[in-house]
Scaffold this motif. Structure first.
Motif, PDB file in Angstrom:
ATOM      1  N   TYR A  48       0.787  -1.228   0.000  1.00  0.00           N
ATOM      2  CA  TYR A  48       0.000   0.000   0.000  1.00  0.00           C
ATOM      3  C   TYR A  48       0.823   1.284   0.000  1.00  0.00           C
ATOM      4  CZ  TYR A  48      -4.045  -2.874   1.082  1.00  0.00           C
ATOM      5  OH  TYR A  48      -5.042  -3.799   1.026  1.00  0.00           O
ATOM      6  N   VAL A  49       2.115   1.202   0.240  1.00  0.00           N
ATOM      7  CA  VAL A  49       2.934   2.408   0.391  1.00  0.00           C
ATOM      8  C   VAL A  49       2.854   3.314  -0.827  1.00  0.00           C
ATOM      9  CG1 VAL A  49       5.296   3.272   0.665  1.00  0.00           C
ATOM     10  CG2 VAL A  49       4.501   1.368   2.053  1.00  0.00           C
ATOM     11  N   SER A  50       3.080   2.776  -2.011  1.00  0.00           N
ATOM     12  CA  SER A  50       3.073   3.622  -3.203  1.00  0.00           C
ATOM     13  C   SER A  50       1.667   4.117  -3.534  1.00  0.00           C
ATOM     14  CB  SER A  50       3.686   2.897  -4.398  1.00  0.00           C
ATOM     15  OG  SER A  50       2.971   1.737  -4.696  1.00  0.00           O
ATOM     16  N   LYS A  51       0.644   3.341  -3.167  1.00  0.00           N
ATOM     17  CA  LYS A  51      -0.739   3.768  -3.423  1.00  0.00           C
ATOM     18  C   LYS A  51      -1.155   4.903  -2.498  1.00  0.00           C
ATOM     19  CE  LYS A  51      -2.441  -0.596  -5.135  1.00  0.00           C
ATOM     20  NZ  LYS A  51      -3.486  -1.587  -5.062  1.00  0.00           N
ATOM     21  N   ILE A  52      -0.792   4.826  -1.242  1.00  0.00           N
ATOM     22  CA  ILE A  52      -1.234   5.812  -0.264  1.00  0.00           C
ATOM     23  C   ILE A  52      -0.384   7.081  -0.311  1.00  0.00           C
ATOM     24  CG2 ILE A  52      -1.492   6.272   2.197  1.00  0.00           C
ATOM     25  CD1 ILE A  52      -2.016   3.266   2.517  1.00  0.00           C
ATOM     26  N   PHE A  53       0.922   6.912  -0.252  1.00  0.00           N
ATOM     27  CA  PHE A  53       1.813   8.057  -0.168  1.00  0.00           C
ATOM     28  C   PHE A  53       2.240   8.597  -1.534  1.00  0.00           C
ATOM     29  CE2 PHE A  53       3.192   5.850   3.937  1.00  0.00           C
ATOM     30  CZ  PHE A  53       2.209   6.479   4.669  1.00  0.00           C
ATOM     31  N   LYS A  54       1.911   7.862  -2.586  1.00  0.00           N
ATOM     32  CA  LYS A  54       2.259   8.240  -3.965  1.00  0.00           C
ATOM     33  C   LYS A  54       3.767   8.484  -4.114  1.00  0.00           C
ATOM     34  CE  LYS A  54      -2.309  10.097  -4.702  1.00  0.00           C
ATOM     35  NZ  LYS A  54      -2.886   9.972  -3.402  1.00  0.00           N
ATOM     36  N   ILE A  55       4.533   7.574  -3.511  1.00  0.00           N
ATOM     37  CA  ILE A  55       5.985   7.591  -3.615  1.00  0.00           C
ATOM     38  C   ILE A  55       6.379   6.427  -4.507  1.00  0.00           C
ATOM     39  CG2 ILE A  55       8.154   7.352  -2.350  1.00  0.00           C
ATOM     40  CD1 ILE A  55       6.702   8.383   0.116  1.00  0.00           C
ATOM     41  N   TYR A  58      11.029   2.766  -6.227  1.00  0.00           N
ATOM     42  CA  TYR A  58      12.494   2.798  -6.264  1.00  0.00           C
ATOM     43  C   TYR A  58      13.072   3.724  -5.199  1.00  0.00           C
ATOM     44  CZ  TYR A  58      12.391   7.308  -8.723  1.00  0.00           C
ATOM     45  OH  TYR A  58      12.195   8.626  -9.059  1.00  0.00           O
ATOM     46  N   LYS A  59      12.260   4.632  -4.645  1.00  0.00           N
ATOM     47  CA  LYS A  59      12.754   5.553  -3.620  1.00  0.00           C
ATOM     48  C   LYS A  59      12.855   4.903  -2.240  1.00  0.00           C
ATOM     49  CE  LYS A  59      11.451   9.881  -5.720  1.00  0.00           C
ATOM     50  NZ  LYS A  59      10.800  11.173  -5.525  1.00  0.00           N
ATOM     51  N   ALA A  86       8.348   9.434   6.777  1.00  0.00           N
ATOM     52  CA  ALA A  86       8.185  10.868   7.019  1.00  0.00           C
ATOM     53  C   ALA A  86       9.165  11.735   6.207  1.00  0.00           C
ATOM     54  CB  ALA A  86       8.288  11.173   8.510  1.00  0.00           C
ATOM     55  N   PRO A  87      10.472  11.430   6.190  1.00  0.00           N
ATOM     56  CA  PRO A  87      11.376  12.266   5.384  1.00  0.00           C
ATOM     57  C   PRO A  87      11.054  12.217   3.882  1.00  0.00           C
ATOM     58  CG  PRO A  87      12.624  10.885   6.893  1.00  0.00           C
ATOM     59  CD  PRO A  87      11.215  10.437   6.968  1.00  0.00           C
ATOM     60  N   LEU A  88      10.685  11.038   3.391  1.00  0.00           N
ATOM     61  CA  LEU A  88      10.326  10.922   1.975  1.00  0.00           C
ATOM     62  C   LEU A  88       9.068  11.717   1.651  1.00  0.00           C
ATOM     63  CD1 LEU A  88      10.939   7.117   1.314  1.00  0.00           C
ATOM     64  CD2 LEU A  88      12.255   9.017   0.424  1.00  0.00           C
ATOM     65  N   ILE A  89       8.102  11.685   2.555  1.00  0.00           N
ATOM     66  CA  ILE A  89       6.860  12.416   2.332  1.00  0.00           C
ATOM     67  C   ILE A  89       7.111  13.915   2.363  1.00  0.00           C
ATOM     68  CG2 ILE A  89       4.600  12.929   3.350  1.00  0.00           C
ATOM     69  CD1 ILE A  89       4.510   9.961   4.184  1.00  0.00           C
ATOM     70  N   LEU A  90       7.930  14.367   3.298  1.00  0.00           N
ATOM     71  CA  LEU A  90       8.228  15.804   3.346  1.00  0.00           C
ATOM     72  C   LEU A  90       8.909  16.280   2.073  1.00  0.00           C
ATOM     73  CD1 LEU A  90       9.380  16.686   6.971  1.00  0.00           C
ATOM     74  CD2 LEU A  90       7.369  17.480   5.757  1.00  0.00           C
ATOM     75  N   SER A  91       9.846  15.504   1.556  1.00  0.00           N
ATOM     76  CA  SER A  91      10.519  15.914   0.320  1.00  0.00           C
ATOM     77  C   SER A  91       9.592  15.790  -0.888  1.00  0.00           C
ATOM     78  CB  SER A  91      11.798  15.117   0.102  1.00  0.00           C
ATOM     79  OG  SER A  91      11.503  13.759  -0.076  1.00  0.00           O
ATOM     80  N   GLN A  92       8.757  14.771  -0.909  1.00  0.00           N
ATOM     81  CA  GLN A  92       7.831  14.542  -2.022  1.00  0.00           C
ATOM     82  C   GLN A  92       6.766  15.636  -2.089  1.00  0.00           C
ATOM     83  OE1 GLN A  92       7.902  11.773  -4.087  1.00  0.00           O
ATOM     84  NE2 GLN A  92       5.936  11.934  -5.101  1.00  0.00           N
TER      85      GLN A  92
END
Length: 104
Positions: A48-55, A58-59, A86-92
């Motif tokens: 679900y990570v890529s679906k929810i956070f849209k990250i 590969y990151k 959290a750090p990935l979401i802040l940068s994204q």
């Protein structure tokens, strides 16, 4: 099994004032970790990570396989500690938060 998770954009919009009160990026990350745990549970299935956070996968894939992000394997399902994103979401969503600032 179907899970209904709130959109990350809504979570960031609702908590925008809390995130902007933080003095530095490290404080923002700590606050966002608590927000993520509250809204998405402590562990989230990797599926679900890529679906929810849209990250893009590969990151975060290398961080999971190298053990940098704590994870739990149950059967053939991998769950990852939610606060690690959290750090990935802040940068994204940096630009998204700037746009929210323009509307406030």
């Amino acid at each position: 099994m179907s899970h209904k998770f709130p959109a990350i954009e809504d979570i960031l919009k609702n908590n925008y004032s809390i995130l902007t009160r933080c003095k530095n990026k490290e404080q923002q990350i700590k606050v966002l970790e608590k927000i993520l745990n509250k809204n998405y549970r402590t562990m989230i299935p990797k599926y679900y990570v890529s679906k929810i956070f849209k990250i893009k996968p590969y990151k975060y894939e290398n961080s999971i396989t190298s053990g940098e992000f704590p994870f739990l394997i149950i059967g053939n399902r991998i769950s990852v500690k939610t606060s690690c994103f959290a750090p990935l979401i802040l940068s994204q969503y940096k630009r998204f938060l700037e746009v929210c600032n323009d509307f406030k």
